[in-house]
Design a protein around this motif. Structure first.
Motif, PDB file in Angstrom:
ATOM      1  N   ASP A 206       0.820  -1.386  -0.097  1.00 54.01           N
ATOM      2  CA  ASP A 206      -0.075  -0.010  -0.078  1.00 54.01           C
ATOM      3  C   ASP A 206       0.954   1.162  -0.066  1.00 54.01           C
ATOM      4  O   ASP A 206       0.686   2.052  -0.507  1.00 54.01           O
ATOM      5  N   SER A 207       2.011   1.181   0.602  1.00 52.45           N
ATOM      6  CA  SER A 207       2.899   2.444   1.063  1.00 52.45           C
ATOM      7  C   SER A 207       3.497   2.501  -0.257  1.00 52.45           C
ATOM      8  O   SER A 207       3.722   3.770  -0.821  1.00 52.45           O
ATOM      9  N   LEU A 208       3.966   1.571  -1.097  1.00 54.69           N
ATOM     10  CA  LEU A 208       4.736   1.598  -2.316  1.00 54.69           C
ATOM     11  C   LEU A 208       3.826   1.972  -3.405  1.00 54.69           C
ATOM     12  O   LEU A 208       4.454   2.859  -4.479  1.00 54.69           O
ATOM     13  N   ALA A 209       2.534   1.787  -3.474  1.00 54.29           N
ATOM     14  CA  ALA A 209       1.655   2.212  -4.449  1.00 54.29           C
ATOM     15  C   ALA A 209       1.719   3.764  -4.395  1.00 54.29           C
ATOM     16  O   ALA A 209       1.403   4.321  -5.369  1.00 54.29           O
ATOM     17  N   VAL A 210       1.851   4.389  -3.348  1.00 52.50           N
ATOM     18  CA  VAL A 210       1.408   5.693  -3.109  1.00 52.50           C
ATOM     19  C   VAL A 210       2.763   6.442  -3.276  1.00 52.50           C
ATOM     20  O   VAL A 210       2.839   7.499  -3.689  1.00 52.50           O
ATOM     21  N   PRO A 227       9.402 -10.633  -3.689  1.00 53.41           N
ATOM     22  CA  PRO A 227       9.260  -9.613  -4.810  1.00 53.41           C
ATOM     23  C   PRO A 227       8.047  -9.714  -5.733  1.00 53.41           C
ATOM     24  O   PRO A 227       7.725  -8.421  -5.848  1.00 53.41           O
ATOM     25  N   LYS A 228       7.922 -10.782  -6.217  1.00 54.49           N
ATOM     26  CA  LYS A 228       7.032 -10.755  -7.259  1.00 54.49           C
ATOM     27  C   LYS A 228       5.652 -10.558  -6.736  1.00 54.49           C
ATOM     28  O   LYS A 228       4.754  -9.657  -7.141  1.00 54.49           O
ATOM     29  N   ARG A 229       5.325 -11.262  -5.616  1.00 59.09           N
ATOM     30  CA  ARG A 229       3.953 -10.978  -5.045  1.00 59.09           C
ATOM     31  C   ARG A 229       3.900  -9.468  -4.514  1.00 59.09           C
ATOM     32  O   ARG A 229       2.645  -9.044  -4.768  1.00 59.09           O
ATOM     33  N   ALA A 234       1.263  -4.293  -5.474  1.00 63.90           N
ATOM     34  CA  ALA A 234       1.342  -2.795  -5.371  1.00 63.90           C
ATOM     35  C   ALA A 234       1.231  -2.009  -6.569  1.00 63.90           C
ATOM     36  O   ALA A 234       1.394  -0.920  -7.021  1.00 63.90           O
ATOM     37  N   GLY A 235       0.900  -2.939  -7.533  1.00 63.65           N
ATOM     38  CA  GLY A 235       0.298  -2.564  -8.797  1.00 63.65           C
ATOM     39  C   GLY A 235       1.352  -2.493 -10.090  1.00 63.65           C
ATOM     40  O   GLY A 235       1.065  -1.710 -10.803  1.00 63.65           O
ATOM     41  N   ARG A 236       2.392  -3.060  -9.827  1.00 63.50           N
ATOM     42  CA  ARG A 236       3.468  -2.903 -10.747  1.00 63.50           C
ATOM     43  C   ARG A 236       3.694  -4.025 -11.579  1.00 63.50           C
ATOM     44  O   ARG A 236       3.278  -5.321 -11.437  1.00 63.50           O
TER      45      ARG A 236
END
Length: 237
Positions: A206-210, A227-229, A234-236
């Motif tokens: 959630d933090s990395l998505a923002v 990392p993949k999960r 994170a929507g990457r």
């Protein structure tokens, strides 16, 4: 390189009577006795029993007891003892996939030194779960997650990696390290023997998505995060 500053000192006047003795002068080390007493209460008092068949103890009483236990065991009594963390409960049922409660803070004036301070409040909703154990387990995970945030907000230093984070709630390096250590301690069958996840990968995603940031796979492995999960959450791509 900037010299690392000392962490904030815990003053006796910040603590309830009886809690000051678990601190050494100006440092954050609990005594062996305080930890041993907390563990003794945990194994000896029925209020800590999360089994579904226990129906005569209100959830709010159980969560309050666990808050005091975790505070003494992991946070040196500095949350409830400093009167800066207020725990509240709401009878409303948490929505499916929605927030498990509300975490907030308000500014206050410390009359002891005339400086601006903060009081943190946690409101916990009634949790969903197939039985009492799972609903209380969800509430405890949320509570521990917020207790880590609050401890860092109150006592961490303000420079370097200690203060590196990716959200307003402090879900950064120090929080991940702390949350992982607490998860391991709580799940240790010779210690507390409870499986209480703190939602570390969800919080990080959630933090990395923002607030996008690059984290090396080596660091993610240290936190036992795939990392993949994490990238998918994170929507990457």
């Amino acid at each position: 390189m900037e010299r690392h500053r000392k962490h904030r000192r815990v003053r006796d006047y910040n603590l309830h009577a009886g809690l000051a003795e678990i601190f050494t002068s100006g440092l954050h080390y609990p005594t062996y006795l305080a930890e041993k007493l907390a563990i003794h209460r945990f194994h000896g008092e029925r209020i800590f029993d999360l089994r579904p068949e226990v129906e005569d103890i209100p959830d709010s009483a159980v969560l309050t007891a666990y808050f005091q236990f975790f505070d003494e065991l992991f946070f040196f009594g500095s949350l409830g003892g400093s009167k800066r963390f207020i725990l509240k409960f709401d009878s409303r049922l948490a929505e499916e996939g929605g927030p498990r409660g509300k975490f907030s803070k308000r500014e206050v004036l410390n009359v002891q030194d005339g400086k601006q301070g903060q009081i943190f409040e946690l409101l916990i909703y009634r949790q969903r779960g197939e039985n009492r154990y799972y609903s209380l387990r969800a509430a405890l995970g949320f509570m521990l997650q917020v207790m880590c945030h609050t401890f860092l907000k109150l006592w961490q230093c303000r420079t370097g990696e200690c203060n590196e984070m990716w959200s307003e709630h402090g879900a950064g390096w120090a929080w991940q390290d702390m949350a992982l250590a607490i998860e391991d301690a709580v799940s240790d069958r010779h210690f507390v023997n409870l499986d209480i996840p703190l939602g570390r990968i969800e919080m990080l995603a959630d933090s990395l998505a923002v607030y996008p940031a690059f984290l090396k796979d080596e660091q993610l492995r240290k936190w036992r995060i795939d990392p993949k999960r994490l990238g998918k959450m994170a929507g990457r791509k």
